[in-house]
Design a protein around this motif. Structure first.
Motif, PDB file in Angstrom:
ATOM      1  N   GLY A  63       0.862  -1.280  -0.115  1.00  0.00           N
ATOM      2  CA  GLY A  63      -0.106  -0.175  -0.025  1.00  0.00           C
ATOM      3  C   GLY A  63       0.916   1.352   0.130  1.00  0.00           C
ATOM      4  O   GLY A  63       2.069   1.200   0.041  1.00  0.00           O
ATOM      5  N   GLY A  64       0.245   2.304   0.056  1.00  0.00           N
ATOM      6  CA  GLY A  64       0.942   3.661  -0.095  1.00  0.00           C
ATOM      7  C   GLY A  64       0.397   4.685   0.819  1.00  0.00           C
ATOM      8  O   GLY A  64      -0.856   4.426   1.297  1.00  0.00           O
ATOM      9  N   LYS A  65       1.132   5.730   1.027  1.00  0.00           N
ATOM     10  CA  LYS A  65       0.592   6.784   1.767  1.00  0.00           C
ATOM     11  C   LYS A  65      -0.476   7.727   0.983  1.00  0.00           C
ATOM     12  O   LYS A  65      -0.528   7.444  -0.224  1.00  0.00           O
ATOM     13  CB  LYS A  65       1.681   7.913   2.270  1.00  0.00           C
ATOM     14  CG  LYS A  65       2.519   7.448   3.459  1.00  0.00           C
ATOM     15  CD  LYS A  65       3.269   8.375   4.001  1.00  0.00           C
ATOM     16  CE  LYS A  65       4.164   8.114   5.165  1.00  0.00           C
ATOM     17  NZ  LYS A  65       3.190   7.799   6.562  1.00  0.00           N
ATOM     18  N   PRO A  66      -1.546   8.374   1.780  1.00  0.00           N
ATOM     19  CA  PRO A  66      -2.707   8.864   1.153  1.00  0.00           C
ATOM     20  C   PRO A  66      -2.091   9.777  -0.114  1.00  0.00           C
ATOM     21  O   PRO A  66      -0.989  10.635   0.128  1.00  0.00           O
ATOM     22  CB  PRO A  66      -3.477   9.794   2.386  1.00  0.00           C
ATOM     23  CG  PRO A  66      -2.877   8.925   3.501  1.00  0.00           C
ATOM     24  CD  PRO A  66      -1.727   8.503   3.392  1.00  0.00           C
ATOM     25  N   GLY A  67      -3.039   9.962  -0.916  1.00  0.00           N
ATOM     26  CA  GLY A  67      -2.765  11.148  -2.080  1.00  0.00           C
ATOM     27  C   GLY A  67      -1.629  10.696  -3.019  1.00  0.00           C
ATOM     28  O   GLY A  67      -1.422   9.425  -3.213  1.00  0.00           O
ATOM     29  N   GLU A  68      -1.131  11.677  -3.399  1.00  0.00           N
ATOM     30  CA  GLU A  68      -0.193  11.497  -4.439  1.00  0.00           C
ATOM     31  C   GLU A  68       1.146  11.250  -3.880  1.00  0.00           C
ATOM     32  O   GLU A  68       2.243  11.433  -4.355  1.00  0.00           O
ATOM     33  CB  GLU A  68      -0.048  12.575  -5.326  1.00  0.00           C
ATOM     34  CG  GLU A  68      -1.267  12.682  -6.219  1.00  0.00           C
ATOM     35  CD  GLU A  68      -1.306  13.754  -7.349  1.00  0.00           C
ATOM     36  OE1 GLU A  68      -0.109  14.108  -7.829  1.00  0.00           O
ATOM     37  OE2 GLU A  68      -2.091  14.138  -7.973  1.00  0.00           O
ATOM     38  N   SER A  69       1.384  10.840  -2.667  1.00  0.00           N
ATOM     39  CA  SER A  69       2.353  10.493  -2.019  1.00  0.00           C
ATOM     40  C   SER A  69       3.435   9.664  -2.552  1.00  0.00           C
ATOM     41  O   SER A  69       2.864   8.558  -3.187  1.00  0.00           O
ATOM     42  CB  SER A  69       2.551  10.089  -0.555  1.00  0.00           C
ATOM     43  OG  SER A  69       3.561   9.429   0.084  1.00  0.00           O
ATOM     44  N   LYS A  70       4.757   9.489  -2.675  1.00  0.00           N
ATOM     45  CA  LYS A  70       5.683   8.460  -3.433  1.00  0.00           C
ATOM     46  C   LYS A  70       6.055   7.371  -2.385  1.00  0.00           C
ATOM     47  O   LYS A  70       6.610   6.466  -2.654  1.00  0.00           O
ATOM     48  CB  LYS A  70       6.933   9.281  -3.823  1.00  0.00           C
ATOM     49  CG  LYS A  70       7.860  10.086  -2.455  1.00  0.00           C
ATOM     50  CD  LYS A  70       9.080  10.447  -3.065  1.00  0.00           C
ATOM     51  CE  LYS A  70       9.993  11.005  -2.176  1.00  0.00           C
ATOM     52  NZ  LYS A  70      11.292  11.654  -2.586  1.00  0.00           N
ATOM     53  N   VAL A  71       5.466   7.387  -1.222  1.00  0.00           N
ATOM     54  CA  VAL A  71       5.839   6.508  -0.072  1.00  0.00           C
ATOM     55  C   VAL A  71       4.932   5.332  -0.333  1.00  0.00           C
ATOM     56  O   VAL A  71       3.819   5.335  -0.038  1.00  0.00           O
ATOM     57  CB  VAL A  71       5.785   7.066   1.313  1.00  0.00           C
ATOM     58  CG1 VAL A  71       6.112   6.091   2.413  1.00  0.00           C
ATOM     59  CG2 VAL A  71       6.591   8.251   1.428  1.00  0.00           C
ATOM     60  N   SER A  72       5.522   4.484  -0.097  1.00  0.00           N
ATOM     61  CA  SER A  72       4.840   2.913  -0.435  1.00  0.00           C
ATOM     62  C   SER A  72       5.397   1.956   0.763  1.00  0.00           C
ATOM     63  O   SER A  72       6.732   2.040   1.214  1.00  0.00           O
ATOM     64  CB  SER A  72       4.837   2.201  -1.642  1.00  0.00           C
ATOM     65  OG  SER A  72       5.841   1.915  -1.979  1.00  0.00           O
ATOM     66  N   THR A  73       4.792   0.856   1.060  1.00  0.00           N
ATOM     67  CA  THR A  73       5.204   0.005   2.067  1.00  0.00           C
ATOM     68  C   THR A  73       5.287  -1.688   1.623  1.00  0.00           C
ATOM     69  O   THR A  73       4.618  -1.773   0.737  1.00  0.00           O
ATOM     70  CB  THR A  73       4.422   0.000   3.309  1.00  0.00           C
ATOM     71  OG1 THR A  73       5.056  -0.973   4.394  1.00  0.00           O
ATOM     72  CG2 THR A  73       3.186  -0.555   3.176  1.00  0.00           C
ATOM     73  N   ALA A  74       6.450  -2.135   2.150  1.00  0.00           N
ATOM     74  CA  ALA A  74       6.562  -3.733   1.740  1.00  0.00           C
ATOM     75  C   ALA A  74       5.907  -4.641   2.814  1.00  0.00           C
ATOM     76  O   ALA A  74       5.909  -5.895   2.553  1.00  0.00           O
ATOM     77  CB  ALA A  74       8.080  -3.869   1.594  1.00  0.00           C
TER      78      ALA A  74
END
Length: 653
Positions: A417-428
């Motif tokens: 998944g990723g952080k809300p909106g257009e964030s470039k941050v995702s998780t493994a």
């Protein structure tokens, strides 16, 4: 697939040595030839039988141009065909032209048929009903307009009715006029209920309480837009508007109120319309509209066959505050349900004790700090019990969740998944919860092998594994971040193993589902840009790619189910004929997928107890309607090597 995952035979070692010499020679003379030779060698490696036996293989299906659609939604029907809904397909030109599409694909005959699509079902919700029809609810009323592109003031108006004797219809295109004469036009039809009469005890002038009837105004919200351009058309304080053309009592009792009509970003807006798709007639049938407009809703079947419908953006572009409703397939009508707030496209799973579990996976719209915590929703009592332990709970937008096989274990897994909106941050991170525990809580699962991933597709397989593929590291594949990797999760060992790499990138607006022959098909992808530098316009991915799992390359004859039950009831025994009874290891009932935005709350795999007979097997169907919701299922048998049969369709009532 990198070569480190392939154990070469003596023959391929010799070929590798030869290829190395060739690459060294061509590398000094023509760099392009090096890449060409490497690709040829890679194609050779992945075509080898021993490679396929370990990792499987991919093939690409190019659809004839006249049948190409932007695959936003996909549902496997009980006749084995796949319903692919595009609606306007995230294309504003299609929306303005009223060009809405649905494709019906037959994977066996490889035939295609365009279905007349009566509304823009883009970003709707959908679910298979108990009889095999597909309910599609909601969709798109209006596309978003970014702040810098807004040319006319727009916003929400409350239309009020003070007449207690009648509801008032307000057609799309009704004009409301401000005190200064500016005109604002409604974008949808609405009906404002009649005002209500309430009797209250009120003190008179003598201080004596006496009954008095008070009229309570009814109101409904609608989006309006200024007829003319200009910054002076903005409304910044509470203002009353009259309805153009209405006079006398009609004009006095029906009016509009608004305090924020401006040039801010105007979000997507949903529709109230609902339809059933009938696989027999291959047509949509209109049913009663929902009470609330919805864009990005989730639909999930309950134990009594009704459909719980939650969340979504309404017809003014605001996320609903928890106004949920249920659909009754018998009467084709909607009724109010328990109120609870969810972000859009929440992953909700029907549990064995007839509650709904929210995993924390969602489609993203809504405040980033609201509705992100997983929990068990008792929709009958309207209580919500938080389930703790989910890591990165604020980084689970655009993540898939899966009811792990078999469904009897009541374990749910959240993947990436990723952080809300257009964030470039995702998780493994992956996390797993056992809902059968006395106090359920998430525990850490193995990290995704490809690292942080959003838009990952996850498909339950007949051998009790979960196949995962695609996704991107960044928002909508930005910076060329599509992940051309696939892997298989094994619940029995809590590990991932590598699978063959797909060749087509899949991120936003992509889907994957299990076919009755045991293969997996992937559709769609809607990246934000068309290149790694984020400078070129994007192209919606219209190719279909099919994964053939390693279990279909094990050699020998796969088990068969040659006959038997096609209709059964919970708690009953079902008999199936097979020449392979002696080697059957497992029997599974698998609910076909209905997936969009990597949200698939329908798929589940139910383990069946069975006994072997001289001519086949006898199975027991569990009694619990919350474990085995009524509907059509694929019955798979697998042998001791995990090789599945082709599915037999079984209708469970």
């Amino acid at each position: 697939m990198s070569e480190s995952f392939f154990q070469p035979t003596l023959r391929t070692k010799r070929l590798a040595i030869g290829s190395t010499v060739f690459l060294a020679f061509t590398g000094m003379n023509a760099p392009a030839a090096v890449g060409f030779a490497q690709e040829k060698y890679h194609q050779y490696v992945i075509s080898q039988p021993e490679y396929k036996r370990q990792y499987g293989s991919w093939s690409t299906l190019n659809i004839p141009e006249e049948f190409q659609v932007n695959a936003i939604h996909a549902t496997l029907l009980n006749d084995g065909k796949v319903l692919i809904i595009a609606g306007s397909g995230n294309e504003k030109d299609n929306f303005k032209a009223g060009t809405f599409k649905t494709l019906l694909w037959d994977p066996v005959a490889n035939t295609y048929k365009l279905i007349k699509t009566p509304a823009d079902m883009f970003c709707s919700g959908h679910v298979s009903l108990a009889d095999g029809r597909v309910l599609v609810a909601g969709g798109t009323l209006r596309y978003e307009v970014l702040k810098g592109d807004v040319t006319k003031a727009g916003g929400t108006m409350q239309v009020r009715n003070e007449d207690p004797n009648r509801p008032r219809k307000v057609p799309k295109g009704t004009v409301f006029v401000s005190p200064s004469g500016d005109e604002y036009v409604t974008n949808d039809d609405l009906t404002v209920p009649a005002a209500s009469k309430v009797t209250k005890m009120v003190k008179n002038k003598l201080g004596v309480k006496a009954p008095k009837t008070v009229v309570v105004t009814a109101q409904q919200a609608v989006f309006v837009e200024a007829r003319a351009k200009g910054k002076d058309k903005a409304v910044r304080k509470m203002t009353q508007f009259r309805v153009k053309g209405l006079t006398g009592n009609s004009g006095e009792t029906l009016y509009g109120m608004a305090k924020a009509i401006n040039f801010n970003k105007q979000d997507y807006q949903g529709i109230k319309a609902a339809y059933e798709f009938d696989p027999n007639t291959e047509m949509y049938v209109k049913v009663e509209s929902m009470q609330y407009a919805r864009w990005y809703p989730t639909l999930v079947q309950l134990a009594d066959n009704k459909i719980m419908t939650v969340s979504g953006l309404d017809d003014t572009g605001y996320i609903l505050g928890g106004q949920n409703e249920t659909y009754d397939p018998k009467t084709r009508t909607w009724s109010p349900a328990a109120t609870h707030y969810f972000p859009t496209y929440p992953a909700l799973f029907l549990t064995a004790d007839q509650k709904l579990f929210y995993s924390g996976s969602n489609g993203g719209y809504g405040p980033p700090t609201k509705g992100r915590v997983p929990g068990i929703w008792d929709y009958k009592k309207n209580t919500f019990t938080v389930v703790p332990g989910l890591r990165d709970a604020n980084t689970r937008e655009t993540s898939p969740s899966v009811l792990l096989p078999p469904a009897q274990d009541q374990k749910v897994m959240v993947l990436g998944g990723g952080k809300p909106g257009e964030s470039k941050v995702s998780t493994a991170h992956t996390d797993i919860v056992d809902l059968s525990a006395q106090d359920p809580k998430f525990t850490a699962g193995p990290d995704l092998p490809a690292g942080g991933t959003r838009y990952l597709s996850a498909v339950i397989m007949p051998d009790d594994t979960v196949f995962t593929t695609g996704g991107s590291a960044d928002y909508r594949g930005k910076h060329g971040s599509d992940i051309l990797k696939a892997q298989t999760y094994h619940p029995s060992t809590n590990t991932f193993t590598r699978a063959a790499d797909p060749t087509v990138g899949r991120d936003y607006h992509s889907e994957a589902l299990l076919l009755p022959d045991g293969r997996v098909v992937t559709f769609g992808s809607n990246p934000l840009f068309g290149d790694k530098n984020d400078t070129l316009p994007p192209t919606f991915e219209k190719r279909i790619e099919i994964y053939t799992p390693a279990y279909l390359y094990q050699g020998g004859k796969r088990p068969e189910v040659t006959g038997g039950t096609t209709q059964t009831t919970r708690g009953a025994s079902a008999r199936f004929t097979t020449p392979d009874a002696s080697k059957i290891a497992t029997v599974r009932l698998m609910r076909p997928s209905s997936v969009t935005h990597v949200t698939d709350v329908q798929q589940r795999s139910i383990a069946l107890n069975f006994t072997k007979t001289a001519t086949g097997i006898t199975t027991d169907i569990p009694k619990n309607p919350a474990l085995v919701p009524s509907g059509w299922y694929m019955l798979f048998v697998t042998d001791k090597q995990g090789v599945p049969s082709v599915a037999r369709w079984v209708h469970v009532k």
